[in-house]
Design an enzyme around this catalytic site. Structure first.
Site, PDB file in Angstrom:
ATOM      1  N   ASP A   1      -5.748   2.953  15.005  1.00  0.00           N
ATOM      2  CA  ASP A   1      -5.190   2.085  15.475  1.00  0.00           C
ATOM      3  C   ASP A   1      -5.928   1.443  16.823  1.00  0.00           C
ATOM      4  OD1 ASP A   1      -4.767  -1.022  14.932  1.00  0.00           O
ATOM      5  OD2 ASP A   1      -2.164  -0.393  15.329  1.00  0.00           O
TER       6      ASP A   1
ATOM      7  N   ASN B   1      -5.084  -5.807   5.430  1.00  0.00           N
ATOM      8  CA  ASN B   1      -6.404  -5.782   5.871  1.00  0.00           C
ATOM      9  C   ASN B   1      -6.954  -6.786   5.023  1.00  0.00           C
ATOM     10  OD1 ASN B   1      -6.735  -2.941   7.092  1.00  0.00           O
ATOM     11  ND2 ASN B   1      -5.539  -4.594   7.941  1.00  0.00           N
TER      12      ASN B   1
HETATM   13  C1  FPP Z   1      -6.885  -1.025  12.985  1.00  0.00           C
HETATM   14  O1  FPP Z   1      -8.133  -1.113  14.160  1.00  0.00           O
HETATM   15  C2  FPP Z   1      -8.255  -0.520  12.590  1.00  0.00           C
HETATM   16  C3  FPP Z   1      -9.052  -0.959  11.286  1.00  0.00           C
HETATM   17  C4  FPP Z   1      -7.375  -2.023  10.415  1.00  0.00           C
HETATM   18  C5  FPP Z   1      -9.715  -0.270  10.411  1.00  0.00           C
HETATM   19  C6  FPP Z   1     -10.210   0.604  10.793  1.00  0.00           C
HETATM   20  C7  FPP Z   1     -11.414   1.185   9.847  1.00  0.00           C
HETATM   21  C8  FPP Z   1     -12.519   1.713  10.523  1.00  0.00           C
HETATM   22  C9  FPP Z   1     -11.963   3.119  11.606  1.00  0.00           C
HETATM   23  C10 FPP Z   1     -13.563   1.684  10.321  1.00  0.00           C
HETATM   24  C11 FPP Z   1     -13.618   2.031   8.983  1.00  0.00           C
HETATM   25  C12 FPP Z   1     -13.698   2.633   8.312  1.00  0.00           C
HETATM   26  C13 FPP Z   1     -14.840   4.168   7.428  1.00  0.00           C
HETATM   27  C14 FPP Z   1     -13.372   5.160   6.816  1.00  0.00           C
HETATM   28  C15 FPP Z   1     -15.378   3.825   7.189  1.00  0.00           C
HETATM   29  P1  FPP Z   1      -7.371  -2.931  14.905  1.00  0.00           P
HETATM   30  O2  FPP Z   1      -8.860  -3.400  14.504  1.00  0.00           O
HETATM   31  O3  FPP Z   1      -6.378  -3.485  14.176  1.00  0.00           O
HETATM   32  O4  FPP Z   1      -7.068  -3.390  16.120  1.00  0.00           O
HETATM   33  P2  FPP Z   1      -6.382  -3.624  17.426  1.00  0.00           P
HETATM   34  O5  FPP Z   1      -5.294  -3.354  17.040  1.00  0.00           O
HETATM   35  O6  FPP Z   1      -6.469  -3.582  18.567  1.00  0.00           O
HETATM   36  O7  FPP Z   1      -6.470  -5.263  16.940  1.00  0.00           O
END
Ligand code: FPP
Length: 249
Positions: A18, A66
């Site tokens: 996250d 998501n």
């Molecule tokens: C949460 O951060 C992260 C996600 C919803 C996606 C995670 C994806 C990756 C790390 C990249 C793709 C993965 C692979 C395996 C290639 P957020 O966007 O919710 O962060 P925030 O809470 O700060 O907005």
């Protein structure tokens, strides 16, 4: 030293990645830049997990919820996933990493599914270290899917209707054959499980770190594992029971 269950290092660590969006926002960059950096962290932490002796690493890469993000962000995440799978295939093979997925992967874009299938097939013989990507995953969806498959197995006479053991039911979860996570880490300072491994994490230790996912590294993983080592895992027993010296014979 009295022997407690937490003196053994975790075999299976699961991570809620996250903070990509906030990492980007703090730098005045578009959110997708955070995800791009997040992919670099996925690579580094996969290596770090192996170096720190884990047998299984599960990463929550895309939840069923998501899909509700803005369409351009969802599209960019799917693009990144496909790019990552294409680019990592050789590394998986070189480093003998088995890839598995949990989640409704049949609902992912065809290109992503194609690369997933190919990578899973190409790495299926590796036994030392497994990377599990949770993709289109949610615990509630998992339970619904498992209950449906379980009911079908009962109707087909493959399982006795009065078999109500967890050991029978859990074979229908996406995680069939995988050990339960010993430790669940969430980055970015949020302290919740967000529909992640709710059944399998019933006895997992939880570690929350303020570090944003793009900044998370081997040292942070080692710190979380050290914190796990200080916990006493009791699995419903008393502290005295788990601390009872193991007889040496
Ligand atoms: C949460 O951060 C992260 C996600 C919803 C996606 C995670 C994806 C990756 C790390 C990249 C793709 C993965 C692979 C395996 C290639 P957020 O966007 O919710 O962060 P925030 O809470 O700060 O907005």
């Amino acid at each position: 030293m009295p022997q407690t269950t937490s003196s053994t290092p975790p075999e299976h660590v699961a991570i809620i990645m996250d903070g990509n969006g906030r990492w980007a926002q703090q730098r005045g960059l578009p959110r997708i830049e955070g995800h791009r950096r997040g992919v670099e962290t996925v690579r580094a932490v996969t290596d770090a997990g192996r170096e720190l002796g884990l047998r299984t690493l599960t990463l929550y890469a895309f939840s069923v919820e998501n899909w509700n993000r803005p369409q351009d962000e969802v599209g960019a995440l799917m693009g990144l996933l496909e790019y990552y799978l294409k680019k990592e295939l050789n590394t998986f093979i070189k480093n003998r990493i088995r890839l598995r997925t949990i989640g409704r992967t049949n609902e992912l874009p065809a290109g992503v599914q194609k690369h997933l299938d190919h990578t899973i097939e190409a790495t299926k013989a590796f036994t030392d270290y497994t990377l599990v990507l949770a993709l289109n995953y949610g615990s509630r969806t998992e339970i619904v899917d498992a209950a449906k498959a379980y009911a079908q197995a009962v109707a087909a006479g493959e399982i006795a209707a009065d078999d109500t053991s967890w050991g029978t039911f859990n074979r229908f979860l996406y995680t069939a054959g995988l050990p339960d996570p010993d430790l669940i880490i969430r980055t970015s300072g949020e302290e919740r499980l967000s529909n992640f491994l709710l059944m399998q994490g019933a006895y997992a230790e939880l570690v929350f770190t303020p570090v944003l996912w793009p900044d998370f590294n081997k040292e942070h993983l080692a710190t979380a594992i050290a914190e796990y080592g200080r916990r006493e895992r009791r699995f419903g027993k008393t502290s005295a029971q788990v601390q009872a010296p193991v007889p040496t014979s």
